[in-house]
Design a protein around this motif. Structure first.
Motif, short mmCIF file in Angstrom:
data_model
loop_
_atom_site.label_atom_id
_atom_site.label_comp_id
_atom_site.label_asym_id
_atom_site.label_seq_id
_atom_site.Cartn_x
_atom_site.Cartn_y
_atom_site.Cartn_z
N ASN A 179 0.84 -1.23 -0.01
CA ASN A 179 -0.11 -0.02 0.10
C ASN A 179 1.00 1.24 -0.01
O ASN A 179 2.05 1.05 0.01
CB ASN A 179 -1.16 -0.09 1.25
CG ASN A 179 -0.52 0.15 2.47
OD1 ASN A 179 0.94 0.52 2.74
ND2 ASN A 179 -1.07 -0.13 3.36
N THR A 211 -1.15 -0.17 -4.33
CA THR A 211 -2.64 0.28 -3.87
C THR A 211 -2.44 1.59 -3.09
O THR A 211 -1.78 1.78 -2.35
CB THR A 211 -3.53 -0.52 -3.17
OG1 THR A 211 -2.70 -0.96 -1.86
CG2 THR A 211 -3.21 -2.01 -3.76
N GLY A 213 -5.50 3.36 -1.88
CA GLY A 213 -6.56 3.60 -1.52
C GLY A 213 -7.66 4.16 -2.47
O GLY A 213 -7.74 3.48 -3.36
N LYS A 214 -8.42 5.30 -2.17
CA LYS A 214 -9.66 5.65 -2.99
C LYS A 214 -8.72 6.18 -4.30
O LYS A 214 -9.50 6.49 -5.09
CB LYS A 214 -10.50 6.48 -2.39
CG LYS A 214 -10.29 7.65 -2.02
CD LYS A 214 -11.20 8.37 -1.41
CE LYS A 214 -10.88 9.65 -0.73
NZ LYS A 214 -11.40 10.37 0.39
N GLY A 216 -6.82 4.53 -6.11
CA GLY A 216 -6.54 3.41 -6.93
C GLY A 216 -5.47 2.71 -6.83
O GLY A 216 -4.85 2.58 -5.58
N PHE A 231 -13.27 2.64 -7.78
CA PHE A 231 -14.47 2.78 -8.02
C PHE A 231 -15.07 4.02 -6.88
O PHE A 231 -14.47 3.84 -5.65
CB PHE A 231 -15.31 1.44 -7.97
CG PHE A 231 -15.16 0.76 -9.08
CD1 PHE A 231 -15.89 0.75 -10.22
CD2 PHE A 231 -14.05 -0.23 -9.12
CE1 PHE A 231 -15.71 -0.01 -11.63
CE2 PHE A 231 -13.92 -0.86 -10.30
CZ PHE A 231 -14.61 -0.82 -11.20
N THR A 238 -12.80 0.57 6.03
CA THR A 238 -11.81 0.17 4.84
C THR A 238 -11.01 -1.12 5.43
O THR A 238 -10.07 -1.56 4.70
CB THR A 238 -10.95 1.28 4.66
OG1 THR A 238 -10.12 1.69 5.72
CG2 THR A 238 -11.49 2.61 3.75
N GLY A 240 -9.57 -4.54 5.74
CA GLY A 240 -9.62 -5.58 4.63
C GLY A 240 -9.69 -5.33 3.23
O GLY A 240 -9.71 -6.03 2.43
N ALA A 241 -9.60 -3.97 2.89
CA ALA A 241 -9.68 -3.53 1.48
C ALA A 241 -8.45 -4.01 0.85
O ALA A 241 -8.47 -4.87 -0.20
CB ALA A 241 -9.63 -2.00 1.37
N GLY A 242 -7.30 -4.05 1.29
CA GLY A 242 -6.12 -4.45 0.77
C GLY A 242 -5.98 -6.15 0.58
O GLY A 242 -5.68 -6.57 -0.41
N CYS A 267 -10.13 -4.01 -7.78
CA CYS A 267 -10.73 -2.73 -7.40
C CYS A 267 -12.00 -2.72 -7.06
O CYS A 267 -12.63 -2.31 -6.03
CB CYS A 267 -10.46 -1.65 -8.29
SG CYS A 267 -8.76 -0.86 -8.31
N SER A 270 -12.64 -4.45 -3.95
CA SER A 270 -12.36 -4.03 -2.85
C SER A 270 -13.21 -2.48 -2.50
O SER A 270 -13.56 -2.38 -1.24
CB SER A 270 -10.83 -3.56 -2.60
OG SER A 270 -10.31 -3.06 -3.83
#
Ligand SMILES: Nc1ncnc2c1ncn2[C@@H]1O[C@H](COP(=O)(O)OP(=O)(O)OP(=O)(O)O)[C@@H](O)[C@H]1O
Length: 298
Positions: A179, A211, A213-214, A216, A231, A238, A240-242, A267, A270
Motif C-alpha cells: 500500500n 495500492t 486507497g480511493k 486506485g 470505484f 476500509t 480488509g480492503a487491501g 478494485c 475492494s
C-alpha cells in the motif's frame, strides 16, 4: 494451479467500550464479538471467494479447530495448517464510540512454523503454482528461498512493514504488493508523488502493485506502467480492503487475465468491501463482483 498462502490466522476479540481501560481500572463491556482475522486468513478467504484454489499454510492451537472449520466453509483448504502448543494468534481490540481502537496483538502460533512444515508443504507444489506471504508469520526468507529453488513464484505483501527484512528478500520476490505507506517506507519518504516517481527507478527489475486507497492502484515493471482508478463508493469501513484486493487480483492473474483486467476486478471487489463493516465478512463473492462491474464504471 494452486496458491499456497503462508500466513497468519488470528482470533480478533472485539469489545465496545465508552473509553479505553485506564491503568488499574476494570471495566465491564456488554458488547463482545470474536471474529476470524489476520491478514493471512483474510487473503485466503478473498482468494477462495474469487474462485482460486487456495491452500492455507499456518499454525493454530488445537483448541481452535472451529477456526479451521470456518475457513473451510468459506472454501479454503486448511489441510496444511499445523497444530502448535502455543496459543492461536489473537488480538484484543477495544473500540470506543468515537471509532478509536486500541489493540494488543499476540502473534502466538503464527510464529511457530517449522522448516519441516514448509519443506513438506512446498514439496507438493508444482511449477505454475504460487506462494503468497505477508509479514505476520516466521520463516519468510526461508520459505521464499525454498519456493524459488522449486521454481514456484512468490508474491509478497510486506504488511506490517519491516523495511530491513523486505529489502533483504526483494530478490526472491516475483510480485510485490504494497500500500502507499509501505511503498513510502521502502523509498524513505513521506511524499507519495516522490514514491511513484522513484519506485520504478530504485527497483527496475521488480514487478510491484501499489495500492493507493480511493486513489486506485499502479503496477510497475521496468518501463511498463499500468494504472487503474478506484470505484467511487460510500466507504464505511476500509478494514480488509487491501486483503480483498490481493485475493481477487492474484486469483484473476492465475486465471490468465492481464494486469488491467485483474486490477480492475480487484478494485471492484475492494470497493464492495469498503461499503461493509468488518474484514473477512465484508469480502464479496465472485458473483457480486461480476454484478458490480456490470453496473459501475470507474
Ligand atoms: N474509499 C475507497 N473507495 C473505493 N475503493 C477503495 C477505497 N479504499 C480502498 N479502496 C480499494 O481498495 C484497494 C486497497 O486499498 P488500500 O490501498 O487502502 O489498501 P490497504 O492500506 O492495504 O488497506 P487496509 O489496510 O485498510 O486493508 C485500493 O486500491 C482501492 O481499489
Amino acid at each position: 494451479m494452486t496458491i499456497y498462502n503462508v500466513g497468519s490466522i488470528n482470533l480478533d476479540h472485539v469489545y465496545q467500550l465508552d473509553h479505553f481501560v485506564r491503568p488499574g481500572e476494570t471495566m465491564a463491556s456488554d458488547s463482545y464479538q470474536c471474529l476470524l482475522g489476520g491478514k493471512g486468513a483474510n487473503q485466503s478467504v478473498a482468494l477462495a471467494k474469487a474462485g482460486a484454489e487456495v491452500k492455507h499454510v499456518g499454525a493454530i492451537h488445537p483448541s481452535n479447530q472451529a477456526v479451521l472449520d470456518q475457513l473451510q466453509a468459506l472454501g479454503v483448504d486448511t489441510s496444511l495448517v499445523a497444530f502448535s502448543d502455543v496459543a492461536t494468534g489473537h488480538a484484543i481490540i477495544q473500540l470506543t464510540k468515537q471509532a478509536e481502537n486500541s489493540i494488543i496483538l499476540y502473534q502466538g502460533a503464527n510464529h511457530q512454523l517449522t522448516e519441516l512444515q514448509v519443506d513438506e508443504v512446498l514439496s507438493q507444489a508444482q511449477s505454475g503454482d504460487w506462494v503468497l506471504l505477508q509479514n505476520e508469520t516466521n520463516l519468510i526468507e526461508y520459505t521464499m528461498r525454498k519456493a524459488q529453488s522449486l521454481g514456484v513464484k512468490v508474491a509478497f505483501n510486506p504488511a506490517p512493514m519491516d523495511a530491513t527484512l523486505t529489502q533483504k528478500v526483494l530478490g526472491l520476490v516475483d510480485l510485490l504488493i504494497v500500500n502507499e505507506v509501505e511503498a513510502m517506507d521502502l523509498i524513505g519518504t513521506t511524499d507519495i508523488e516522490t514514491t511513484l516517481a522513484e519506485f520504478p527507478k530504485k527497483y527496475p527489475d521488480l514487478a510491484v502493485i501499489m495500492t493507493l486507497g480511493k486513489a486506485g492502484v499502479y503496477y510497475f515493471y521496468g518501463e511498463e506502467v499500468v494504472s487503474v482508478k478506484a470505484f467511487s463508493v460510500d466507504a464505511v469501513d476500509t478494514t480488509g480492503a487491501g486483503d480483498t484486493f490481493i485475493g481477487f487480483c492474484l486469483s484473476a492473474l492465475m486465471k490468465g487475465e492481464d494486469m488491467t483486467q485483474a486490477m480492475t476486478r480487484a478494485c471492484a471487489a475492494s470497493a464492495i468491501c469498503v461499503t461493509r463493516l468488518g474484514a473477512a465478512s465484508a469480502i464479496p463473492t465472485q458473483h457480486e463482483v461480476t454484478e458490480f462491474l456490470a453496473n459501475n464504471t470507474q
